[in-house]
Design an enzyme around this catalytic site. Structure first.
Site, PDB file in Angstrom:
ATOM      1  N   CYS A  66       0.879  -1.164   0.000  1.00 57.52           N
ATOM      2  CA  CYS A  66       0.000   0.000   0.000  1.00 57.52           C
ATOM      3  C   CYS A  66       0.919   1.217   0.000  1.00 57.52           C
ATOM      4  O   CYS A  66       2.112   1.076  -0.297  1.00 57.52           O
ATOM      5  CB  CYS A  66      -1.007  -0.020   1.156  1.00 57.52           C
ATOM      6  N   HIS A  99      13.292 -15.510  12.639  1.00 61.86           N
ATOM      7  CA  HIS A  99      12.976 -15.488  14.076  1.00 61.86           C
ATOM      8  C   HIS A  99      11.475 -15.472  14.343  1.00 61.86           C
ATOM      9  O   HIS A  99      11.026 -16.034  15.338  1.00 61.86           O
ATOM     10  CB  HIS A  99      13.572 -14.236  14.735  1.00 61.86           C
TER      11      HIS A  99
HETATM   12  C1  RB5 Z   1      -4.026   5.251   0.341  1.00 61.36           C
HETATM   13  O1  RB5 Z   1      -4.042   6.595   0.068  1.00 61.36           O
HETATM   14  C2  RB5 Z   1      -3.157   4.974   1.561  1.00 61.36           C
HETATM   15  O2  RB5 Z   1      -3.795   5.441   2.710  1.00 61.36           O
HETATM   16  C3  RB5 Z   1      -2.861   3.504   1.675  1.00 61.36           C
HETATM   17  O3  RB5 Z   1      -2.233   3.070   0.517  1.00 61.36           O
HETATM   18  C4  RB5 Z   1      -1.924   3.056   2.779  1.00 61.36           C
HETATM   19  O4  RB5 Z   1      -0.774   3.836   2.840  1.00 61.36           O
HETATM   20  C5  RB5 Z   1      -2.490   2.813   4.091  1.00 61.36           C
HETATM   21  O5  RB5 Z   1      -1.765   2.384   5.013  1.00 61.36           O
END
Ligand code: RB5
Length: 156
Positions: A66, A99
């Site tokens: 993400c 670990h």
């Molecule tokens: C998306 O904008 C962002 O919030 C997501 O990709 C992530 O970083 C969340 O942890």
């Protein structure tokens, strides 16, 4: 050869191809759970799919992306049998498996770039949990305590 489930939201999407390439270059198979564009989506949906694939054994390990790596890590760790963490360096990517039995690596595409992916992904994939080796029983004991927390919400 391992089956590696990959999933990302839009924030991680710019790094997905680099991750898939690094997995294949290490000799493993990619199971791609999306997303496939920069269109805004919700990261728990992808963490869920990859986490379930690992939990149910359709995949041997997973890699989630993400923007920061944080959202997918938090979401994936809600699934019993998933041990997910961010590792934005080679040392942590290897030691998390050796670990802590980490089975899902989480990466933030707004934090690291493709060159680091090329080092971190093989470190994660080449590592094995050492808790069953003589002299490393402490790691198995600690992971078993995590499993007990998972089951009973207390460590013993
Ligand atoms: C998306 O904008 C962002 O919030 C997501 O990709 C992530 O970083 C969340 O942890």
């Amino acid at each position: 050869m391992m089956r590696i489930a990959i999933g990302t939201d839009h924030g991680g999407f710019p790094l997905k191809e680099a991750v898939a390439r690094a997995v294949k270059a290490a000799g493993h198979t990619v199971l791609d759970y999306g997303t496939d564009s920069l269109e805004s989506v919700d990261y728990p949906d992808y963490a869920w799919q990859v986490g379930k694939a690992v939990q149910e054994g359709q995949a041997d390990r997973g890699i989630l992306l993400c923007g920061s790596g944080i959202g997918v890590a938090i979401a994936a760790n809600k699934i019993p049998g998933v041990y997910a963490s961010i590792a934005h360096n080679v040392y942590a990517a290897r030691q998390g498996v050796e670990h802590d039995a980490m089975n899902i690596l989480c990466l933030g595409a707004r934090v690291i770039g493709p060159a680091l992916v090329d080092d971190i992904v093989p470190a994660f994939l080449d590592a094995e949990f050492t808790g069953h080796q003589p002299g490393s029983e402490r790691h198995l004991r600690r992971v078993n305590k995590i499993r007990t927390i998972e089951e009973k919400e207390e460590p013993a």
